[in-house]
Design a protein around this motif. Structure first.
Motif, PDB file in Angstrom:
ATOM      1  N   ARG A  92       0.834  -1.213   0.000  1.00 37.91           N
ATOM      2  CA  ARG A  92       0.000   0.000   0.000  1.00 37.91           C
ATOM      3  C   ARG A  92       0.866   1.261   0.000  1.00 37.91           C
ATOM      4  NH1 ARG A  92      -5.446  -0.751   1.487  1.00 37.91           N
ATOM      5  NH2 ARG A  92      -5.904  -2.920   1.933  1.00 37.91           N
ATOM      6  N   ARG A  93       1.932   1.248   0.818  1.00 37.91           N
ATOM      7  CA  ARG A  93       2.846   2.397   0.834  1.00 37.91           C
ATOM      8  C   ARG A  93       3.507   2.580  -0.521  1.00 37.91           C
ATOM      9  NH1 ARG A  93       3.742   0.345   5.905  1.00 37.91           N
ATOM     10  NH2 ARG A  93       5.569  -0.847   5.258  1.00 37.91           N
ATOM     11  N   PHE A  94       3.953   1.470  -1.125  1.00 35.99           N
ATOM     12  CA  PHE A  94       4.563   1.529  -2.451  1.00 35.99           C
ATOM     13  C   PHE A  94       3.594   2.151  -3.452  1.00 35.99           C
ATOM     14  CE2 PHE A  94       5.178   0.076  -6.715  1.00 35.99           C
ATOM     15  CZ  PHE A  94       6.541   0.161  -6.914  1.00 35.99           C
ATOM     16  N   LEU A  95       2.366   1.689  -3.466  1.00 33.08           N
ATOM     17  CA  LEU A  95       1.372   2.179  -4.425  1.00 33.08           C
ATOM     18  C   LEU A  95       1.111   3.667  -4.248  1.00 33.08           C
ATOM     19  CD1 LEU A  95      -1.058  -0.860  -4.347  1.00 33.08           C
ATOM     20  CD2 LEU A  95       0.424  -0.180  -6.254  1.00 33.08           C
ATOM     21  N   ARG A  96       1.035   4.119  -3.004  1.00 28.60           N
ATOM     22  CA  ARG A  96       0.810   5.551  -2.759  1.00 28.60           C
ATOM     23  C   ARG A  96       1.998   6.384  -3.228  1.00 28.60           C
ATOM     24  NH1 ARG A  96      -1.679   3.692   1.998  1.00 28.60           N
ATOM     25  NH2 ARG A  96       0.243   3.911   3.168  1.00 28.60           N
ATOM     26  N   ALA A  97       3.209   5.875  -3.030  1.00 29.29           N
ATOM     27  CA  ALA A  97       4.409   6.661  -3.313  1.00 29.29           C
ATOM     28  C   ALA A  97       4.925   6.517  -4.745  1.00 29.29           C
ATOM     29  CB  ALA A  97       5.521   6.263  -2.338  1.00 29.29           C
ATOM     30  N   ARG A  98       4.770   5.329  -5.354  1.00 30.44           N
ATOM     31  CA  ARG A  98       5.474   5.075  -6.607  1.00 30.44           C
ATOM     32  C   ARG A  98       4.619   4.433  -7.688  1.00 30.44           C
ATOM     33  NH1 ARG A  98      10.249   1.732  -4.890  1.00 30.44           N
ATOM     34  NH2 ARG A  98       9.441   1.625  -2.814  1.00 30.44           N
ATOM     35  N   ALA A  99       3.317   4.648  -7.625  1.00 29.61           N
ATOM     36  CA  ALA A  99       2.448   4.111  -8.674  1.00 29.61           C
ATOM     37  C   ALA A  99       1.519   5.214  -9.152  1.00 29.61           C
ATOM     38  CB  ALA A  99       1.628   2.933  -8.141  1.00 29.61           C
ATOM     39  N   VAL A 100       1.126   5.082 -10.404  1.00 28.99           N
ATOM     40  CA  VAL A 100       0.161   6.011 -10.982  1.00 28.99           C
ATOM     41  C   VAL A 100      -0.861   5.162 -11.730  1.00 28.99           C
ATOM     42  CG1 VAL A 100       1.510   6.391 -13.088  1.00 28.99           C
ATOM     43  CG2 VAL A 100      -0.105   8.126 -12.336  1.00 28.99           C
ATOM     44  N   ASP A 101      -2.105   5.610 -11.708  1.00 27.58           N
ATOM     45  CA  ASP A 101      -3.189   4.860 -12.347  1.00 27.58           C
ATOM     46  C   ASP A 101      -3.860   5.780 -13.350  1.00 27.58           C
ATOM     47  OD1 ASP A 101      -5.170   3.083 -12.994  1.00 27.58           O
ATOM     48  OD2 ASP A 101      -6.038   2.963 -10.997  1.00 27.58           O
ATOM     49  N   TYR A 102      -3.618   5.515 -14.636  1.00 27.99           N
ATOM     50  CA  TYR A 102      -4.221   6.308 -15.697  1.00 27.99           C
ATOM     51  C   TYR A 102      -5.550   5.675 -16.094  1.00 27.99           C
ATOM     52  CZ  TYR A 102       0.342   8.493 -16.270  1.00 27.99           C
ATOM     53  OH  TYR A 102       1.500   9.172 -16.062  1.00 27.99           O
ATOM     54  N   VAL A 103      -6.582   6.490 -16.190  1.00 27.06           N
ATOM     55  CA  VAL A 103      -7.893   6.012 -16.626  1.00 27.06           C
ATOM     56  C   VAL A 103      -8.370   6.883 -17.779  1.00 27.06           C
ATOM     57  CG1 VAL A 103      -8.531   5.080 -14.373  1.00 27.06           C
ATOM     58  CG2 VAL A 103      -9.137   7.422 -14.933  1.00 27.06           C
ATOM     59  N   SER A 104      -9.173   6.289 -18.655  1.00 25.04           N
ATOM     60  CA  SER A 104      -9.703   7.078 -19.763  1.00 25.04           C
ATOM     61  C   SER A 104     -10.920   7.852 -19.283  1.00 25.04           C
ATOM     62  CB  SER A 104     -10.067   6.174 -20.939  1.00 25.04           C
ATOM     63  OG  SER A 104     -10.998   5.205 -20.534  1.00 25.04           O
ATOM     64  N   GLY A 105     -11.132   9.001 -19.846  1.00 25.55           N
ATOM     65  CA  GLY A 105     -12.270   9.824 -19.471  1.00 25.55           C
ATOM     66  C   GLY A 105     -12.182  11.183 -20.121  1.00 25.55           C
ATOM     67  N   PRO A 106     -13.165  12.012 -19.847  1.00 21.22           N
ATOM     68  CA  PRO A 106     -13.228  13.316 -20.497  1.00 21.22           C
ATOM     69  C   PRO A 106     -12.263  14.363 -19.910  1.00 21.22           C
ATOM     70  CG  PRO A 106     -15.090  13.055 -19.032  1.00 21.22           C
ATOM     71  CD  PRO A 106     -14.353  11.742 -19.030  1.00 21.22           C
ATOM     72  N   ALA A 107     -11.739  14.125 -18.715  1.00 23.21           N
ATOM     73  CA  ALA A 107     -10.850  15.104 -18.082  1.00 23.21           C
ATOM     74  C   ALA A 107      -9.506  15.145 -18.815  1.00 23.21           C
ATOM     75  CB  ALA A 107     -10.628  14.737 -16.618  1.00 23.21           C
ATOM     76  N   PRO A 108      -8.843  16.303 -18.812  1.00 20.42           N
ATOM     77  CA  PRO A 108      -7.523  16.401 -19.453  1.00 20.42           C
ATOM     78  C   PRO A 108      -6.525  15.422 -18.815  1.00 20.42           C
ATOM     79  CG  PRO A 108      -8.353  18.573 -18.872  1.00 20.42           C
ATOM     80  CD  PRO A 108      -9.283  17.570 -18.240  1.00 20.42           C
ATOM     81  N   ALA A 109      -5.578  14.951 -19.598  1.00 18.92           N
ATOM     82  CA  ALA A 109      -4.554  14.037 -19.093  1.00 18.92           C
ATOM     83  C   ALA A 109      -3.847  14.661 -17.907  1.00 18.92           C
ATOM     84  CB  ALA A 109      -3.563  13.701 -20.191  1.00 18.92           C
ATOM     85  N   GLY A 110      -3.602  13.855 -16.892  1.00 17.04           N
ATOM     86  CA  GLY A 110      -2.918  14.317 -15.694  1.00 17.04           C
ATOM     87  C   GLY A 110      -3.841  14.829 -14.608  1.00 17.04           C
ATOM     88  N   THR A 111      -5.146  14.903 -14.879  1.00 15.41           N
ATOM     89  CA  THR A 111      -6.090  15.354 -13.874  1.00 15.41           C
ATOM     90  C   THR A 111      -6.204  14.320 -12.770  1.00 15.41           C
ATOM     91  OG1 THR A 111      -7.365  16.558 -15.527  1.00 15.41           O
ATOM     92  CG2 THR A 111      -8.488  16.044 -13.463  1.00 15.41           C
ATOM     93  N   VAL A 112      -6.043  14.733 -11.517  1.00 15.13           N
ATOM     94  CA  VAL A 112      -6.200  13.810 -10.398  1.00 15.13           C
ATOM     95  C   VAL A 112      -7.691  13.618 -10.176  1.00 15.13           C
ATOM     96  CG1 VAL A 112      -5.786  13.439  -7.940  1.00 15.13           C
ATOM     97  CG2 VAL A 112      -4.028  14.549  -9.357  1.00 15.13           C
ATOM     98  N   LEU A 113      -8.144  12.368 -10.318  1.00 16.55           N
ATOM     99  CA  LEU A 113      -9.571  12.082 -10.195  1.00 16.55           C
ATOM    100  C   LEU A 113      -9.938  11.657  -8.779  1.00 16.55           C
ATOM    101  CD1 LEU A 113     -10.095  10.210 -13.566  1.00 16.55           C
ATOM    102  CD2 LEU A 113     -10.527  12.608 -13.035  1.00 16.55           C
ATOM    103  N   HIS A 114      -9.175  10.746  -8.206  1.00 18.66           N
ATOM    104  CA  HIS A 114      -9.400  10.311  -6.834  1.00 18.66           C
ATOM    105  C   HIS A 114      -8.222   9.451  -6.397  1.00 18.66           C
ATOM    106  CE1 HIS A 114     -10.438   6.314  -8.402  1.00 18.66           C
ATOM    107  NE2 HIS A 114     -11.152   6.960  -9.307  1.00 18.66           N
ATOM    108  N   ALA A 115      -8.009   9.379  -5.091  1.00 21.93           N
ATOM    109  CA  ALA A 115      -6.981   8.507  -4.571  1.00 21.93           C
ATOM    110  C   ALA A 115      -7.539   7.090  -4.546  1.00 21.93           C
ATOM    111  CB  ALA A 115      -6.577   8.939  -3.164  1.00 21.93           C
ATOM    112  N   ARG A 116      -6.738   6.131  -5.017  1.00 14.02           N
ATOM    113  CA  ARG A 116      -7.278   4.789  -5.152  1.00 14.02           C
ATOM    114  C   ARG A 116      -6.465   3.717  -4.421  1.00 14.02           C
ATOM    115  NH1 ARG A 116      -8.571   1.906 -10.874  1.00 14.02           N
ATOM    116  NH2 ARG A 116      -8.287  -0.162 -10.109  1.00 14.02           N
ATOM    117  N   HIS A 117      -5.267   4.012  -4.045  1.00 16.39           N
ATOM    118  CA  HIS A 117      -4.392   2.967  -3.504  1.00 16.39           C
ATOM    119  C   HIS A 117      -4.335   2.958  -1.981  1.00 16.39           C
ATOM    120  CE1 HIS A 117      -3.241   1.804  -7.465  1.00 16.39           C
ATOM    121  NE2 HIS A 117      -2.780   3.004  -7.735  1.00 16.39           N
ATOM    122  N   GLY A 118      -5.403   3.400  -1.345  1.00 16.37           N
ATOM    123  CA  GLY A 118      -5.600   3.395   0.088  1.00 16.37           C
ATOM    124  C   GLY A 118      -4.496   2.999   0.911  1.00 16.37           C
TER     125      GLY A 118
END
Length: 182
Positions: free
Chosen positions: A156-182
């Motif tokens: 969980r610590r690794f995911l918060r610090a060193r992971a990124v989750d890209y999702v498709s959607g209408p928001a511009p690339a790089g927009t933070v949508l929500h924290a997911r790696h609790g």
């Protein structure tokens, strides 16, 4: 090196402290496709049809990594007929690649970076648990992985610090949508 499905390659080795393995370390980019129609070298056959080969294939990521002197492992979990063995295939392939990269005569530490698409995200999550000391960063792209109560606190610590989750959607690339790696 970051070239996620549907995106043009972007160079990124900013993984938070582990991004500087030193000149003696071998950097290994692990590419994990989703399941189904995905074949080695493709993120998504549908993405190739809809957006073109450069968006739906792994070639931009492979080229980017090779241009930087990195080694590349393209996993093929879809070649495994038993679905319960797909993650074991990815972990075994990573272990074999790590052993080859750090083989006698080379004797250099190996630093892993992973990009996982769709259902490949669950294998990447297992890779976080399995290879965390050598794993520097993970990019999930439209991933179907789930962080659950069995996920270790270290993962969980690794995911918060060193992971990124890209999702498709209408928001511009790089927009933070929500924290997911609790």
């Amino acid at each position: 090196c970051l070239a996620t499905p549907g995106a043009h390659p972007q160079l990124s080795a900013r993984a938070g402290g582990h991004d500087r393995p030193g000149p003696e370390a071998v950097r290994l980019l692990v590419l994990i496709p989703g399941r189904g129609q995905s074949r080695p070298g493709l993120w998504s056959a549908l993405l190739v049809l809809q957006e073109g080969f450069s968006a739906g294939s792994m070639l931009p990521a492979v080229k980017c990594a090779l241009d930087r002197g990195w080694e590349v492992l393209v996993c093929n979990p879809n070649g495994v007929h038993d679905p319960s063995r797909r993650t074991a295939h990815v972990l075994g392939a990573c272990d074999a690649a790590r052993a080859a990269a750090g083989a006698p005569g080379r004797g250099r530490p190996v630093r892993l970076y992973a990009i996982a698409h769709s259902a490949g995200g669950s294998s990447a999550l297992a890779l976080v648990e399995h290879a965390m000391p050598d794993l520097c960063a993970v990019a999930f792209a439209d991933s179907m992985h789930k962080v659950n109560p069995c996920t270790t606190p270290g993962a969980r610590r690794f995911l918060r610090a060193r992971a990124v989750d890209y999702v498709s959607g209408p928001a511009p690339a790089g927009t933070v949508l929500h924290a997911r790696h609790g």
